[in-house]
Design a protein around this motif. Structure first.
Motif, PDB file in Angstrom:
ATOM      1  N   LYS A 160       0.029   7.640   9.230  1.00 23.91           N
ATOM      2  CA  LYS A 160      -1.488   8.121   8.385  1.00 23.91           C
ATOM      3  C   LYS A 160      -1.538   9.775   8.995  1.00 23.91           C
ATOM      4  O   LYS A 160      -2.330  10.516   8.286  1.00 23.91           O
ATOM      5  CB  LYS A 160      -2.472   7.206   8.336  1.00 23.91           C
ATOM      6  N   LYS A 194       2.342   2.175   2.649  1.00 25.64           N
ATOM      7  CA  LYS A 194       0.963   1.377   3.208  1.00 25.64           C
ATOM      8  C   LYS A 194       0.032   1.859   3.776  1.00 25.64           C
ATOM      9  O   LYS A 194      -1.174   2.155   4.323  1.00 25.64           O
ATOM     10  CB  LYS A 194       0.958   0.024   2.893  1.00 25.64           C
ATOM     11  N   SER A 243       0.874   4.891   6.323  1.00 24.19           N
ATOM     12  CA  SER A 243      -0.169   6.374   5.380  1.00 24.19           C
ATOM     13  C   SER A 243      -1.580   6.435   4.836  1.00 24.19           C
ATOM     14  O   SER A 243      -2.077   7.460   5.101  1.00 24.19           O
ATOM     15  CB  SER A 243       0.819   7.179   4.963  1.00 24.19           C
ATOM     16  N   GLU A 244      -1.634   5.156   4.165  1.00 28.10           N
ATOM     17  CA  GLU A 244      -2.669   5.396   3.344  1.00 28.10           C
ATOM     18  C   GLU A 244      -4.216   4.939   3.863  1.00 28.10           C
ATOM     19  O   GLU A 244      -5.179   5.068   3.734  1.00 28.10           O
ATOM     20  CB  GLU A 244      -2.519   4.740   1.767  1.00 28.10           C
ATOM     21  N   LYS A 245      -3.876   4.524   5.507  1.00 29.95           N
ATOM     22  CA  LYS A 245      -5.336   4.250   6.037  1.00 29.95           C
ATOM     23  C   LYS A 245      -5.898   5.303   5.934  1.00 29.95           C
ATOM     24  O   LYS A 245      -5.881   6.439   6.445  1.00 29.95           O
ATOM     25  CB  LYS A 245      -4.814   3.258   7.949  1.00 29.95           C
ATOM     26  N   LYS A 246      -7.160   5.050   6.378  1.00 28.98           N
ATOM     27  CA  LYS A 246      -8.228   5.793   7.350  1.00 28.98           C
ATOM     28  C   LYS A 246      -7.573   6.493   8.949  1.00 28.98           C
ATOM     29  O   LYS A 246      -7.699   5.803   9.264  1.00 28.98           O
ATOM     30  CB  LYS A 246      -9.768   5.541   6.883  1.00 28.98           C
ATOM     31  N   LYS A 281       1.578  12.172   7.016  1.00 28.38           N
ATOM     32  CA  LYS A 281       0.716  12.221   5.542  1.00 28.38           C
ATOM     33  C   LYS A 281      -0.026  13.674   5.537  1.00 28.38           C
ATOM     34  O   LYS A 281      -1.250  14.142   4.219  1.00 28.38           O
ATOM     35  CB  LYS A 281       0.156  11.363   5.014  1.00 28.38           C
TER      36      LYS A 281
END
Length: 209
Positions: A132, A48, A50-53, A135
């Motif tokens: 993030k 979760k 890692s998907e932050k902008k 990634k």
């Protein structure tokens, strides 16, 4: 310090360590029987986060994108990593991001400046959410002189990043299953690290791992 350790270890009802290699080392050195409890992970949270902008930290489309996370201290031996980049820079388009803060920051900055690595290396300080950034990378590198059980290797593997780690005591060999799930290199062997990175996209062995 060893006397103090030995004194208290022999009086404890239970001693907990966080890797099997660490257990073997402690049990033998102090003639005790430790209990191994591996570090816990909440993998859903790692995914979760890692998907932050975030702003783009790697700029070249075709570069080999490297990242390392850790305190800027003697233990983490980032100088070995910078020496590897110095070898790679004339052979391969490479970019390295180092996340962390610590007392060796100035030493690392001086090395980067003296070796003209500013184009290839960025120190971006402590980040509350390193996932993030991980990634965005191709390879996660750990160059520590010693560890207990480095969480960052497990976290990077969960994010499907190739891992290069020194075979330091203790943890990396156990996590990477003696090199089955990544590359283990001798402590301080910057030439070996450089060779793996240069051949990263060409090696069938690496692709299989």
């Amino acid at each position: 310090k060893q006397f103090i350790f030995s004194y208290f270890f022999k009086r404890a009802k239970k001693i907990i360590v966080n890797s099997l290699d660490f257990k073997k080392e402690m049990d033998k050195k102090y003639n005790i029987n430790t209990t191994c409890i591996l570090n816990p992970f909440k993998f859903s949270n790692i995914i979760k986060m890692s998907e932050k902008k975030t702003k783009k930290i790697f700029f070249e489309k075709d570069s080999v994108k490297l990242i390392s996370v850790g305190r800027l201290t003697y233990q983490k031996d980032f100088i070995t990593l910078l020496k590897a980049i110095n070898v790679i820079k004339n052979k391969k388009l490479v970019e390295l991001i180092i996340i962390g803060k610590g007392y060796e920051k100035e030493k690392l900055e001086n090395f980067i400046y003296n070796q003209k690595l500013e184009k290839f290396v960025k120190l971006i300080g402590y980040q509350s959410n390193p996932f993030k950034y991980i990634k965005q990378s191709d390879i996660f590198i750990l160059t520590s002189l010693f560890e207990g059980s480095p969480n960052v290797l497990v976290e990077a593997m969960k994010l499907k990043k190739y891992v290069i780690s020194t075979n330091c005591p203790t943890g990396p060999r156990e996590i990477l299953q003696n090199g089955k799930y990544g590359s283990l290199v001798p402590v301080g062997d910057y030439k070996k690290i450089a060779n793996i990175v240069v051949n990263f996209k060409l090696s069938n062995e690496i692709r299989n791992k």
